[in-house]
Design an enzyme around this catalytic site. Structure first.
Site, PDB file in Angstrom:
ATOM      1  N   GLU A   1       0.811  -1.222   0.000  1.00  0.00           N
ATOM      2  CA  GLU A   1       0.000   0.000   0.000  1.00  0.00           C
ATOM      3  C   GLU A   1       0.840   1.267   0.000  1.00  0.00           C
ATOM      4  O   GLU A   1       0.565   2.205  -0.746  1.00  0.00           O
ATOM      5  CB  GLU A   1      -0.944   0.018   1.220  1.00  0.00           C
ATOM      6  CG  GLU A   1      -1.689   1.348   1.311  1.00  0.00           C
ATOM      7  CD  GLU A   1      -2.829   1.365   2.304  1.00  0.00           C
ATOM      8  OE1 GLU A   1      -2.881   0.504   3.193  1.00  0.00           O
ATOM      9  OE2 GLU A   1      -3.678   2.272   2.171  1.00  0.00           O
TER      10      GLU A   1
ATOM     11  N   ASP B   1      -0.500  -5.144   3.103  1.00  0.00           N
ATOM     12  CA  ASP B   1      -0.933  -3.933   3.797  1.00  0.00           C
ATOM     13  C   ASP B   1      -0.261  -3.929   5.173  1.00  0.00           C
ATOM     14  O   ASP B   1      -0.560  -4.771   6.022  1.00  0.00           O
ATOM     15  CB  ASP B   1      -2.454  -3.896   3.960  1.00  0.00           C
ATOM     16  CG  ASP B   1      -2.920  -2.530   4.462  1.00  0.00           C
ATOM     17  OD1 ASP B   1      -2.065  -1.760   4.949  1.00  0.00           O
ATOM     18  OD2 ASP B   1      -4.126  -2.238   4.382  1.00  0.00           O
TER      19      ASP B   1
ATOM     20  N   ILE C   1      -0.473  -1.908   7.762  1.00  0.00           N
ATOM     21  CA  ILE C   1      -1.472  -1.745   8.831  1.00  0.00           C
ATOM     22  C   ILE C   1      -2.829  -1.599   8.146  1.00  0.00           C
ATOM     23  O   ILE C   1      -3.072  -0.606   7.449  1.00  0.00           O
ATOM     24  CB  ILE C   1      -1.207  -0.515   9.724  1.00  0.00           C
ATOM     25  CG1 ILE C   1       0.189  -0.568  10.357  1.00  0.00           C
ATOM     26  CG2 ILE C   1      -2.277  -0.428  10.827  1.00  0.00           C
ATOM     27  CD1 ILE C   1       0.519   0.596  11.304  1.00  0.00           C
ATOM     28  N   ASP C   2      -3.673  -2.572   8.305  1.00  0.00           N
ATOM     29  CA  ASP C   2      -5.036  -2.447   7.789  1.00  0.00           C
ATOM     30  C   ASP C   2      -5.914  -2.072   8.977  1.00  0.00           C
ATOM     31  O   ASP C   2      -5.965  -2.800   9.970  1.00  0.00           O
ATOM     32  CB  ASP C   2      -5.503  -3.757   7.139  1.00  0.00           C
ATOM     33  CG  ASP C   2      -6.858  -3.559   6.472  1.00  0.00           C
ATOM     34  OD1 ASP C   2      -7.021  -2.562   5.757  1.00  0.00           O
ATOM     35  OD2 ASP C   2      -7.761  -4.385   6.699  1.00  0.00           O
TER      36      ASP C   2
ATOM     37  N   THR D   1      -5.954   1.611   9.727  1.00  0.00           N
ATOM     38  CA  THR D   1      -5.102   2.694  10.247  1.00  0.00           C
ATOM     39  C   THR D   1      -5.893   3.664  11.125  1.00  0.00           C
ATOM     40  O   THR D   1      -5.374   4.145  12.135  1.00  0.00           O
ATOM     41  CB  THR D   1      -4.413   3.429   9.072  1.00  0.00           C
ATOM     42  OG1 THR D   1      -3.609   2.476   8.389  1.00  0.00           O
ATOM     43  CG2 THR D   1      -3.525   4.555   9.553  1.00  0.00           C
TER      44      THR D   1
ATOM     45  N   ASP E   1      -5.748  -4.910   0.768  1.00  0.00           N
ATOM     46  CA  ASP E   1      -6.716  -5.048   1.861  1.00  0.00           C
ATOM     47  C   ASP E   1      -7.350  -6.441   1.868  1.00  0.00           C
ATOM     48  O   ASP E   1      -7.843  -6.887   2.904  1.00  0.00           O
ATOM     49  CB  ASP E   1      -7.853  -4.016   1.715  1.00  0.00           C
ATOM     50  CG  ASP E   1      -7.371  -2.578   1.835  1.00  0.00           C
ATOM     51  OD1 ASP E   1      -6.693  -2.275   2.823  1.00  0.00           O
ATOM     52  OD2 ASP E   1      -7.660  -1.760   0.935  1.00  0.00           O
TER      53      ASP E   1
HETATM   54  C1  IPD Z   1      -9.065   0.542   4.946  1.00  0.00           C
HETATM   55  C2  IPD Z   1      -9.807  -0.507   5.747  1.00  0.00           C
HETATM   56  C3  IPD Z   1     -11.292  -0.264   5.670  1.00  0.00           C
HETATM   57  C4  IPD Z   1     -11.796  -0.231   4.246  1.00  0.00           C
HETATM   58  C5  IPD Z   1     -11.032   0.832   3.469  1.00  0.00           C
HETATM   59  C6  IPD Z   1      -9.539   0.561   3.535  1.00  0.00           C
HETATM   60  P1  IPD Z   1      -6.538   1.095   5.668  1.00  0.00           P
HETATM   61  O1  IPD Z   1      -7.688   0.235   4.919  1.00  0.00           O
HETATM   62  O2  IPD Z   1      -9.526  -1.805   5.260  1.00  0.00           O
HETATM   63  O3  IPD Z   1     -11.984  -1.279   6.340  1.00  0.00           O
HETATM   64  O4  IPD Z   1     -13.149   0.057   4.214  1.00  0.00           O
HETATM   65  O5  IPD Z   1     -11.468   0.825   2.133  1.00  0.00           O
HETATM   66  O6  IPD Z   1      -8.846   1.556   2.825  1.00  0.00           O
HETATM   67  O7  IPD Z   1      -6.576   2.468   5.074  1.00  0.00           O
HETATM   68  O8  IPD Z   1      -6.878   1.100   7.096  1.00  0.00           O
HETATM   69  O9  IPD Z   1      -5.329   0.349   5.337  1.00  0.00           O
HETATM   70 CA    CA Z   2      -3.153   0.303   5.303  1.00  0.00          CA
END
Ligand code: IPD
Ligand code: CA
Length: 300
Positions: free
Chosen positions: A80, A98, A100-101, A103, A240
């Site tokens: 990412e 990713d 940190i999913d 964030t 993700d």
């Molecule tokens: C997000 C999360 C969120 C999803 C967003 C993502 P991030 O990722 O996975 O649940 O709805 O579309 O962008 O930004 O925390 O890596």
């Molecule tokens: Ca992320």
């Protein structure tokens, strides 16, 4: 060691070895995440104030990509924080990461964030490792070899205690607001959320409830575990979903596209509908019921 199997002459990536390496890296990443104290100096926004990135997202990705490039120089890396739109995902064996999913959760210390480490060949997710260091829960799967919680408990968990898939009205559903808060996709989501929740007499599906927990990877793992029945997402990216995808499918779940008729979902398709384990007939009928409730189409 180049990541290819030494045992066969087929020259296929060694998925067991890759999974072990990803688990090791997930624990390393967990240490960085748990040692972090995100504050206003270390946190910035990308496209708007709901789309956050911290110095820890970058540090974790840097550690992971350095290690994977060193150990597996022949495989591609798609992460990412270093994503370049000029270099989209290809069919080559690729780590899809990713760091940190979730964030936004991480910044708020809401304990639902993870590192999501996937590996795909021909864009097909083959290995998935998702680790939430706040709860110390690890999900992992290798294509064809099942999915596990903390490496030991087969998914879905408590299979016998989970009700059969019974249609939307008996379902607990994962949805996400996303960071885009205007335009057609926003309208489609919000109107669909309303229709899903609304009383049957008023034309709704009256689902049991909806959860918006903020991590696509963990939502997919919750569907894999069977604790969510369904998860609908639009707007997120391959990093993700790649890891959670294998975990879900190995747990008997299915993933299709987020728009009506999209029975074949693409890992970089940006719109998805995941359904937990159940009979094929009940899974397909839940997908069709969900699509029929949608108010418009997602356009990504
Ligand atoms: C997000 C999360 C969120 C999803 C967003 C993502 P991030 O990722 O996975 O649940 O709805 O579309 O962008 O930004 O925390 O890596
Ligand atoms: Ca992320």
């Amino acid at each position: 060691m180049d990541g290819y199997s030494q045992k066969s002459d087929s020259n296929q990536p060694d998925l067991n070895d890759i999974c072990d390496s990803l688990i090791e890296l997930a624990f390393e990443a967990g240490k960085i995440i748990m040692g972090a104290l995100p504050d206003t100096d270390s946190t910035g926004s990308k496209k708007n104030s709901a789309d956050l990135v911290t110095e820890y997202d970058r540090a974790v990705e840097e550690m992971i990509s350095r290690s994977l490039k060193e150990k597996y120089p022949g495989f591609h890396f798609h992460g990412e924080e270093t994503y370049d739109p000029a270099c989209p995902l290809t069919d080559a064996p690729t780590f899809i990461v990713d760091p940190i999913d979730g964030t936004v959760n991480f910044v708020h210390a809401f304990p639902y964030a993870c590192v999501s480490l996937g590996f795909a060949i021909d864009r097909r997710p083959c290995v998935g490792v998702v680790f939430n260091p706040f709860s110390n829960i690890l999900y992992s799967a290798i294509r064809g070899k099942g999915a596990f919680l903390n490496r030991e408990i087969p998914l879905p968990i408590k299979k016998s205690k989970i009700e059969p898939l019974n249609g939307l009205q008996d379902s607990l559903i994962g949805v996400e607001w996303g960071s885009e808060r205007t335009g057609k996709n926003w309208e489609t989501k919000v109107r669909t959320f309303e229709k899903l929740a609304q009383n049957k007499e008023d034309g709704g599906a009256m689902v049991r409830s909806m959860r918006s927990m903020g991590s696509a990877a963990l939502n997919l793992c919750a569907v894999a575990a069977g604790t969510l029945d369904l998860y609908w997402e639009g707007g997120c990216w391959a990093w993700d979903v790649c890891a959670g995808w294998v975990i879900l499918e190995e747990a008997g779940g299915i993933i299709v596209g987020g728009n009506p008729g999209e029975w074949e979902a693409q890992v970089d398709g940006r719109k998805y509908l995941a359904v937990r384990a159940g009979s094929q007939v009940s899974q397909r009928s839940l997908v069709e019921e969900f699509w029929s409730v949608m108010q418009g189409q997602l356009e990504y």
